[in-house]
Design a protein around this motif. Structure first.
Motif, PDB file in Angstrom:
ATOM      1  N   HIS A   3     -20.994 102.754 109.150  1.00 24.86           N
ATOM      2  CA  HIS A   3     -19.674 102.847 109.778  1.00 24.86           C
ATOM      3  C   HIS A   3     -18.705 101.877 109.116  1.00 24.86           C
ATOM      4  N   ALA A  46     -13.740 109.425 111.609  1.00 17.59           N
ATOM      5  CA  ALA A  46     -14.634 110.403 112.232  1.00 17.59           C
ATOM      6  C   ALA A  46     -15.988 109.776 112.557  1.00 17.59           C
ATOM      7  N   GLU A  47     -16.523 108.985 111.631  1.00 21.52           N
ATOM      8  CA  GLU A  47     -17.829 108.350 111.846  1.00 21.52           C
ATOM      9  C   GLU A  47     -17.811 107.361 113.003  1.00 21.52           C
ATOM     10  N   THR A  48     -16.682 106.736 113.245  1.00 18.22           N
ATOM     11  CA  THR A  48     -16.576 105.751 114.326  1.00 18.22           C
ATOM     12  C   THR A  48     -16.025 106.361 115.612  1.00 18.22           C
ATOM     13  N   ASP A  49     -15.875 107.684 115.611  1.00 18.12           N
ATOM     14  CA  ASP A  49     -15.394 108.443 116.772  1.00 18.12           C
ATOM     15  C   ASP A  49     -13.977 108.080 117.195  1.00 18.12           C
ATOM     16  N   GLU A  51     -11.475 109.466 115.597  1.00 18.62           N
ATOM     17  CA  GLU A  51     -10.978 110.843 115.510  1.00 18.62           C
ATOM     18  C   GLU A  51     -12.184 111.746 115.251  1.00 18.62           C
ATOM     19  N   PRO A  52     -12.946 112.038 116.304  1.00 20.34           N
ATOM     20  CA  PRO A  52     -14.170 112.829 116.129  1.00 20.34           C
ATOM     21  C   PRO A  52     -13.874 114.197 115.508  1.00 20.34           C
ATOM     22  N   ASP A  54     -16.089 117.966 113.942  1.00 19.85           N
ATOM     23  CA  ASP A  54     -17.294 118.775 113.837  1.00 19.85           C
ATOM     24  C   ASP A  54     -18.170 118.265 112.688  1.00 19.85           C
ATOM     25  N   ASP A  55     -19.487 118.300 112.866  1.00 17.61           N
ATOM     26  CA  ASP A  55     -20.411 117.812 111.834  1.00 17.61           C
ATOM     27  C   ASP A  55     -20.231 118.531 110.503  1.00 17.61           C
ATOM     28  N   LEU A  58     -17.160 117.159 108.841  1.00 22.11           N
ATOM     29  CA  LEU A  58     -17.426 115.813 108.343  1.00 22.11           C
ATOM     30  C   LEU A  58     -18.248 115.872 107.053  1.00 22.11           C
TER      31      LEU A  58
END
Length: 80
Positions: A3, A46-49, A51-52, A54-55, A58
């Motif tokens: 992260h 994205a990894e730190t949620d 700004e989440p 979809d896998d 990502l």
């Protein structure tokens, strides 16, 4: 999964001065580095949620970051 953002000067510690020089003198390299920075920050968010996403999205972004990093490495090698 880390992260921690993948900053260019950390990924290429021996080339920090050259990266700085190319950013100042080569517009194409500067744009490439800026694009890497943008994608890298988006992956980190994205990894730190923060700004989440979809896998699958990502994964695509991580691959794009890796492609940009490969291009930067190639440019650094060519200019040495």
């Amino acid at each position: 999964m880390s992260h921690v953002p993948h900053e260019l000067h950390e990924d290429f510690p021996d080339d920090s001065d050259r990266i700085h020089e190319l950013k100042q003198t080569d517009a194409n390299f500067r744009k490439l580095a800026e694009r890497y920075h943008e994608v890298n920050r988006a992956v980190h968010r994205a990894e730190t949620d923060v700004e989440p996403m979809d896998d699958d999205e990502l994964t695509v972004m991580r691959k794009h970051r890796m492609t940009l990093k490969d291009e930067i490495a190639q440019r650094l090698h060519q200019s040495a």
